[in-house]
Design a protein around this motif. Structure first.
Motif, PDB file in Angstrom:
ATOM      1  N   ILE A 188       4.316  67.674  42.743  1.00 26.13           N
ATOM      2  CA  ILE A 188       4.178  66.732  41.630  1.00 26.13           C
ATOM      3  C   ILE A 188       2.804  66.074  41.686  1.00 26.13           C
ATOM      4  N   VAL A 243       7.915  60.289  39.781  1.00 32.40           N
ATOM      5  CA  VAL A 243       8.004  60.726  41.179  1.00 32.40           C
ATOM      6  C   VAL A 243       8.955  59.830  41.964  1.00 32.40           C
ATOM      7  N   ILE A 282       7.222  63.302  35.325  1.00 32.66           N
ATOM      8  CA  ILE A 282       7.053  64.074  36.551  1.00 32.66           C
ATOM      9  C   ILE A 282       6.313  65.370  36.313  1.00 32.66           C
ATOM     10  N   GLU A 311       3.469  67.909  35.672  1.00 31.93           N
ATOM     11  CA  GLU A 311       2.029  68.071  35.804  1.00 31.93           C
ATOM     12  C   GLU A 311       1.541  68.713  34.528  1.00 31.93           C
TER      13      GLU A 311
END
Length: 263
Positions: A116, A135, A245, A247
């Motif tokens: 993450i 996260v 979360i 990316e």
């Protein structure tokens, strides 16, 4: 199988020979069992070098657009992401995002490593930006440790907007696993989520030596693109979404001006 072959036989050895990555603290990554690898994000190539240096497979949540492209290029991109252990992340919010969040939980519940980028997108200027609370939600809900990972020098290998990488040495520092068991049972508390996220970002700042900016990287990118800052309420709503979360997996050809962010 594809993941293993590319990492161990084809792509991995070539990348190690060219970029000579140095690594510290790799033994902080658990040899077995679930964990979150939370990394700073300087370059598109972070997503290549991080799993390359970890002995176990690392699964990232990538934006769903990479799995729905049209034409030959789009189909090949989707195939590559699926074969390389990436999972689609729907960032539109609501039920779709919640299902994507569940995919991350499934990785952890099966004992895997989940990668993450808490900043949510690449840093526009090599500084470390405010983390999103996704996260923390995952770490608290699944009760797994978080290993902070500092990528060093990757922004010089592949600056935003550059297609071909510069050949130069990069580094990775794996910090000691962060234990948030003292917060178990309080995963829905917004203040707890922010405290956990800030602790992770502090460790990333300490390991990487980056200057910290208490602002979202996506907002700064929008300002640099002349779009002005996002309304505060819009950012806060975004933090409630499971999309936090994911990316961004910015296209390396992008100018990094915020075209891939969706808050």
């Amino acid at each position: 199988m594809f993941y293993w072959v590319m990492k161990r036989i084809f792509l991995g050895p070539i990348l190690k020979l060219l970029f000579r990555p140095w690594v510290k603290g790799l033994d902080n990554v658990p040899e077995n069992g679930a964990a979150i690898l939370a990394s700073n994000h300087l370059s598109f190539s972070d997503s290549i070098f991080l799993p390359l240096m970890v002995h176990r497979p690392v699964i990232f949540l990538a934006k769903s657009e990479y799995f729905t492209g049209k034409g030959l290029k789009g189909r090949l991109t989707a195939l590559f992401f699926r074969l390389s252990n990436q999972l689609p992340m729907d960032r539109s919010g609501g039920a779709a995002s919640e299902m994507s969040l569940q995919a991350g939980k499934d990785v952890l519940s099966s004992g895997g490593l989940l990668g993450i980028y808490p900043e949510g997108t690449r840093s526009p200027d090599a500084r470390l930006y405010r983390g999103k609370v996704g996260v923390a939600k995952l770490a608290l809900q699944t009760r797994v440790p978080v290993v902070p990972v500092a990528m060093i020098g990757t922004e010089k290998v592949q600056p935003i907007g550059k297609r071909l990488p510069n050949i130069r040495r990069i580094g990775l520092i794996f910090g000691q696993p962060l234990d948030f068991s003292r917060y178990y049972g309080m995963e829905d508390d917004r203040l707890i989520q922010r405290a956990v996220t800030d602790e992770i970002m502090y460790e990333l700042m300490r390991l990487s030596g980056q200057e910290y900016v208490d602002e979202y990287a996506a907002v700064v990118k929008a300002q640099l693109a002349g779009k002005g800052p996002e309304p505060v309420h819009k950012i806060e709503v975004a933090e409630e979404s499971a999309a936090d979360i994911a990316e961004d997996r910015d296209d390396p050809r992008s100018d990094g001006a915020g075209s891939t962010e969706r808050l």
